[in-house]
Motif scaffolding. Structure first.
Motif, PDB file in Angstrom:
ATOM      1  N   UNK A  76       0.827  -1.185   0.038  1.00  0.00           N
ATOM      2  CA  UNK A  76      -0.050  -0.085   0.076  1.00  0.00           C
ATOM      3  C   UNK A  76       0.978   1.142   0.078  1.00  0.00           C
ATOM      4  N   UNK A  77       2.215   1.096  -0.180  1.00  0.00           N
ATOM      5  CA  UNK A  77       3.046   2.234  -0.349  1.00  0.00           C
ATOM      6  C   UNK A  77       3.550   2.974   0.835  1.00  0.00           C
ATOM      7  N   UNK A  78       3.358   2.214   2.086  1.00  0.00           N
ATOM      8  CA  UNK A  78       3.766   2.773   3.325  1.00  0.00           C
ATOM      9  C   UNK A  78       5.362   2.685   3.590  1.00  0.00           C
ATOM     10  N   UNK A  79       5.839   1.593   2.627  1.00  0.00           N
ATOM     11  CA  UNK A  79       7.375   1.446   2.604  1.00  0.00           C
ATOM     12  C   UNK A  79       7.707   1.323   1.200  1.00  0.00           C
ATOM     13  N   UNK A  80       9.030   1.480   0.957  1.00  0.00           N
ATOM     14  CA  UNK A  80       9.479   1.187  -0.350  1.00  0.00           C
ATOM     15  C   UNK A  80       9.710  -0.478  -0.841  1.00  0.00           C
ATOM     16  N   UNK A  81       9.966  -0.745  -1.690  1.00  0.00           N
ATOM     17  CA  UNK A  81      10.195  -2.174  -2.082  1.00  0.00           C
ATOM     18  C   UNK A  81      11.409  -2.773  -1.490  1.00  0.00           C
ATOM     19  N   UNK A  82      12.657  -1.747  -1.390  1.00  0.00           N
ATOM     20  CA  UNK A  82      13.733  -2.231  -0.765  1.00  0.00           C
ATOM     21  C   UNK A  82      13.581  -2.389   0.813  1.00  0.00           C
ATOM     22  N   UNK A  83      12.707  -1.442   1.607  1.00  0.00           N
ATOM     23  CA  UNK A  83      12.370  -1.626   2.788  1.00  0.00           C
ATOM     24  C   UNK A  83      11.566  -2.918   2.961  1.00  0.00           C
ATOM     25  N   UNK A  84      10.648  -3.235   2.258  1.00  0.00           N
ATOM     26  CA  UNK A  84       9.884  -4.511   2.556  1.00  0.00           C
ATOM     27  C   UNK A  84      10.695  -5.579   2.356  1.00  0.00           C
ATOM     28  N   UNK A  85      11.543  -5.530   1.108  1.00  0.00           N
ATOM     29  CA  UNK A  85      12.648  -6.760   1.061  1.00  0.00           C
ATOM     30  C   UNK A  85      13.226  -7.144   2.403  1.00  0.00           C
ATOM     31  N   UNK A  86      13.650  -5.882   3.043  1.00  0.00           N
ATOM     32  CA  UNK A  86      14.818  -5.881   4.152  1.00  0.00           C
ATOM     33  C   UNK A  86      13.731  -6.585   5.257  1.00  0.00           C
ATOM     34  N   UNK A  87      12.478  -6.194   5.483  1.00  0.00           N
ATOM     35  CA  UNK A  87      11.725  -6.658   6.401  1.00  0.00           C
ATOM     36  C   UNK A  87      11.331  -8.373   6.280  1.00  0.00           C
ATOM     37  N   UNK A  88      11.170  -8.644   5.020  1.00  0.00           N
ATOM     38  CA  UNK A  88      11.053 -10.004   4.711  1.00  0.00           C
ATOM     39  C   UNK A  88      12.436 -10.854   5.033  1.00  0.00           C
ATOM     40  N   UNK A  89      13.383 -10.401   4.757  1.00  0.00           N
ATOM     41  CA  UNK A  89      14.934 -10.982   5.006  1.00  0.00           C
ATOM     42  C   UNK A  89      15.158 -11.060   6.564  1.00  0.00           C
ATOM     43  N   UNK A  90      14.534 -10.192   7.227  1.00  0.00           N
ATOM     44  CA  UNK A  90      14.847 -10.266   8.969  1.00  0.00           C
ATOM     45  C   UNK A  90      13.802 -11.382   9.483  1.00  0.00           C
ATOM     46  N   UNK A  91      12.521 -11.102   9.057  1.00  0.00           N
ATOM     47  CA  UNK A  91      11.581 -12.159   9.157  1.00  0.00           C
ATOM     48  C   UNK A  91      12.143 -13.792   9.030  1.00  0.00           C
ATOM     49  N   UNK A  92      12.762 -13.917   7.592  1.00  0.00           N
ATOM     50  CA  UNK A  92      13.282 -15.225   7.406  1.00  0.00           C
ATOM     51  C   UNK A  92      14.304 -15.652   8.134  1.00  0.00           C
ATOM     52  N   UNK A  93      15.415 -14.743   8.517  1.00  0.00           N
ATOM     53  CA  UNK A  93      16.342 -15.072   9.439  1.00  0.00           C
ATOM     54  C   UNK A  93      16.047 -15.268  10.728  1.00  0.00           C
ATOM     55  N   UNK A  94      14.831 -14.672  11.300  1.00  0.00           N
ATOM     56  CA  UNK A  94      14.395 -14.900  12.596  1.00  0.00           C
ATOM     57  C   UNK A  94      13.976 -16.222  12.625  1.00  0.00           C
ATOM     58  N   UNK A  95      12.837 -16.673  11.499  1.00  0.00           N
ATOM     59  CA  UNK A  95      12.296 -18.019  11.569  1.00  0.00           C
ATOM     60  C   UNK A  95      13.437 -19.245  11.457  1.00  0.00           C
ATOM     61  N   UNK A  96      14.598 -18.888  10.915  1.00  0.00           N
ATOM     62  CA  UNK A  96      15.784 -19.760  10.621  1.00  0.00           C
ATOM     63  C   UNK A  96      16.547 -19.877  11.867  1.00  0.00           C
ATOM     64  N   UNK A  97      16.107 -19.110  13.119  1.00  0.00           N
ATOM     65  CA  UNK A  97      17.045 -19.083  14.131  1.00  0.00           C
ATOM     66  C   UNK A  97      17.977 -18.280  14.366  1.00  0.00           C
ATOM     67  N   UNK A  98      18.104 -17.363  13.368  1.00  0.00           N
ATOM     68  CA  UNK A  98      19.277 -16.286  13.656  1.00  0.00           C
ATOM     69  C   UNK A  98      18.807 -15.105  14.228  1.00  0.00           C
ATOM     70  N   UNK A  99      18.122 -15.198  15.233  1.00  0.00           N
ATOM     71  CA  UNK A  99      17.509 -14.228  16.179  1.00  0.00           C
ATOM     72  C   UNK A  99      18.516 -13.055  16.710  1.00  0.00           C
ATOM     73  N   UNK A 100      19.742 -13.531  17.064  1.00  0.00           N
ATOM     74  CA  UNK A 100      20.861 -12.808  17.430  1.00  0.00           C
ATOM     75  C   UNK A 100      21.415 -11.974  16.398  1.00  0.00           C
ATOM     76  N   UNK A 101      21.610 -12.341  15.251  1.00  0.00           N
ATOM     77  CA  UNK A 101      22.053 -11.607  14.240  1.00  0.00           C
ATOM     78  C   UNK A 101      20.852 -10.574  13.928  1.00  0.00           C
ATOM     79  N   UNK A 102      19.645 -10.747  13.853  1.00  0.00           N
ATOM     80  CA  UNK A 102      18.629  -9.764  13.623  1.00  0.00           C
ATOM     81  C   UNK A 102      18.683  -8.636  14.764  1.00  0.00           C
ATOM     82  N   UNK A 103      19.029  -9.311  16.089  1.00  0.00           N
ATOM     83  CA  UNK A 103      18.852  -8.269  17.127  1.00  0.00           C
ATOM     84  C   UNK A 103      20.090  -7.264  17.084  1.00  0.00           C
ATOM     85  N   UNK A 104      21.282  -7.621  16.589  1.00  0.00           N
ATOM     86  CA  UNK A 104      22.490  -6.947  16.386  1.00  0.00           C
ATOM     87  C   UNK A 104      22.104  -5.856  15.208  1.00  0.00           C
ATOM     88  N   UNK A 105      21.319  -6.338  14.376  1.00  0.00           N
ATOM     89  CA  UNK A 105      21.059  -5.081  13.149  1.00  0.00           C
ATOM     90  C   UNK A 105      19.908  -4.213  13.741  1.00  0.00           C
TER      91      UNK A 105
END
Length: 460
Positions: free
Chosen positions: A1-30
């Motif tokens: 709906x245009x609240x974020x750019x495509x790049x920002x959305x892709x970054x959110x998706x990557x963080x969600x994917x990392x979290x679900x793969x167990x990389x929560x500490x890396x996400x936390x550092x970011x």
């Protein structure tokens, strides 16, 4: 709906994917780096949001508990078994962290071996779940190598299945085994409690045997719209959810919102085929089946397999959510189709609809109540509440579907894309209906010919 750019959305998706793969500490550092940058830029609301995310991740990491050296992605699976009752406990580890566990209750006969139960469960479980690279078991079975090869081909990476004998991984299996045994103990205690309740129902309602199948009926609608009837099934094993049924109220003679008429329609449709086959019912669990009743049960099963909408099994007890009026409506409907011998009980809510003040209505008996702390009353409330939950859920699903449908769906040449364009342009179906031909023609993707078809549909 245009609240974020495509790049920002892709970054959110990557963080969600990392979290679900167990990389929560890396996400936390970011998040920590981003929070410091936002604070320095005096973007304090953004910094506060990131701070809250960091706290949430810290809590998740604490709940994940022990990290085992050398363990990355693994499922730890243990089996507890007594006779024909089993519990399989699956603990999920991703990137070395514990991500929770789940219990399963496979069905099998008493003469099946533990190895067969385990291999059968794994084959079924990993049809629906992508396997991790490592599967640790409490016991092995002959086809381990074959299953490893099949799962590796499906996952497109090597999957190893083994039974650890020592070390940290063995401790993980033993922990899962203890959980499985505790879950089996709870299951047996719960089933013993249900059996006690069923015996009390036999005495309370004057049944000739402990009921093996209880059907509980309820209706749901809002001012007569999206009306459905439903029943749930309870057995000594618990709720038999695969036997639940719903009925869309569709009889033209059923007045919208008339609960009595809805109940009559549901009962006729539930038992009409049985009535057509034999013309009546012998109480299912009240006594040894007569030859006639045996033929009835067989015929009902054959009819169901041929496509009948009713479940083939006959209930030993029918519970109806309602009072004396609903009970009379059910009796009249069953008499009309020639069905007799069912054990009927209506459960009416008490004054001010208070739980614990329910009245029980049976044919040819005075209504009565149970003590507010009676365990059997609590069991009956659970059955009634499950029927209500199921009926409400099905009604909401039907209502949600009706919200997404409109007259636009019935116009030839109007597919999903054009429908979306019309609704985005005008805002609502009502505005599309009142639009002029020129206004319709201005919608992107709507030609003059299509606009004329839409206009003619609404204006004749």
């Amino acid at each position: 709906v245009g609240y974020v750019t495509e790049a920002q959305y892709a970054e959110q998706i990557n963080k969600a994917r990392d979290f679900l793969k167990g990389r929560s500490r890396e996400v936390q550092e970011t998040f920590s780096t981003e929070m410091n940058a936002a604070s320095e830029a005096m973007e304090y609301e953004k910094a506060a949001m990131l701070r809250d995310r960091i706290r949430a991740l810290t809590q998740v990491q604490q709940e994940q508990g022990l990290r085992v050296a050398g363990l990355k992605d693994a499922d730890v699976i243990a089996l507890a078994r007594r006779g024909d009752k089993s519990v399989v406990q699956v603990h999920f580890y991703r990137n070395g962290s514990h991500f929770g566990n789940q219990s399963f209750h496979p069905r099998h006969s008493d003469d099946v071996s533990d190895s067969e139960v385990m291999s059968g469960f794994l084959g079924q479980f990993y049809q629906a779940h992508l396997p991790p690279s490592e599967i640790l078991l409490s016991r092995g079975f002959e086809e381990v190598t074959l299953l490893e090869e099949a799962l590796s081909m499906r996952a497109e990476y090597k999957v190893e299945i083994r039974v650890p004998e020592r070390g940290d991984k063995r401790e993980l299996v033993e922990a899962a085994q203890k959980n499985a045994e505790a879950a089996l103990e709870r299951l047996e205690m719960e089933r013993a409690s249900v059996a006690t309740h069923l015996l009390k129902l036999k005495e309370l309602f004057g049944l000739q045997a402990m009921p093996q199948r209880i059907e509980v009926y309820d209706n749901s609608h809002i001012s007569g719209t999206n009306a459905i009837g439903a029943f749930i099934v309870a057995t000594p094993e618990g709720f038999d959810k695969k036997s639940y049924r719903t009925f869309n109220i569709k009889d033209a003679l059923t007045v919208a919102g008339d609960d009595y008429a809805m109940m009559r329609e549901v009962m006729k449709r539930r038992f009409k085929r049985i009535a057509m086959i034999e013309g009546g019912i012998t109480p299912y669990a009240a006594a040894p089946l007569t030859p006639s009743a045996t033929r009835l049960a067989q015929s009902a099963t054959q009819a169901y397999n041929a496509g009948s909408e009713e479940a083939p099994s006959l209930p030993d007890l029918v519970l109806i959510d309602g009072g004396l009026g609903q009970l009379h409506a059910v009796e009249a409907a069953l008499a009309e189709i020639g069905v007799t011998g069912l054990n009927l009980v209506a459960i009416a809510k008490g004054v001010d609809r208070n739980a614990g003040r329910e009245w029980f209505h049976l044919p040819n008996r005075e209504p009565f109540q149970l003590p507010i702390n009676d365990p059997t009353l609590h069991y009956l409330q659970r059955l009634r509440d499950e029927a209500h939950r199921y009926a409400i859920g099905k009604h909401r699903n039907k209502r949600s579907k009706s919200f997404t449908q409109s007259a636009l769906d019935d116009i030839p040449s109007i597919g999903a894309t054009r429908k979306k364009a019309l609704l985005q342009h005008f805002g609502s179906r009502a505005d599309v209906e009142t639009a002029t031909l020129d206004e319709l023609s201005k919608v992107k993707g709507i030609s003059r010919t299509t606009a004329q078809a839409i206009y003619d549909y609404f204006h004749g």
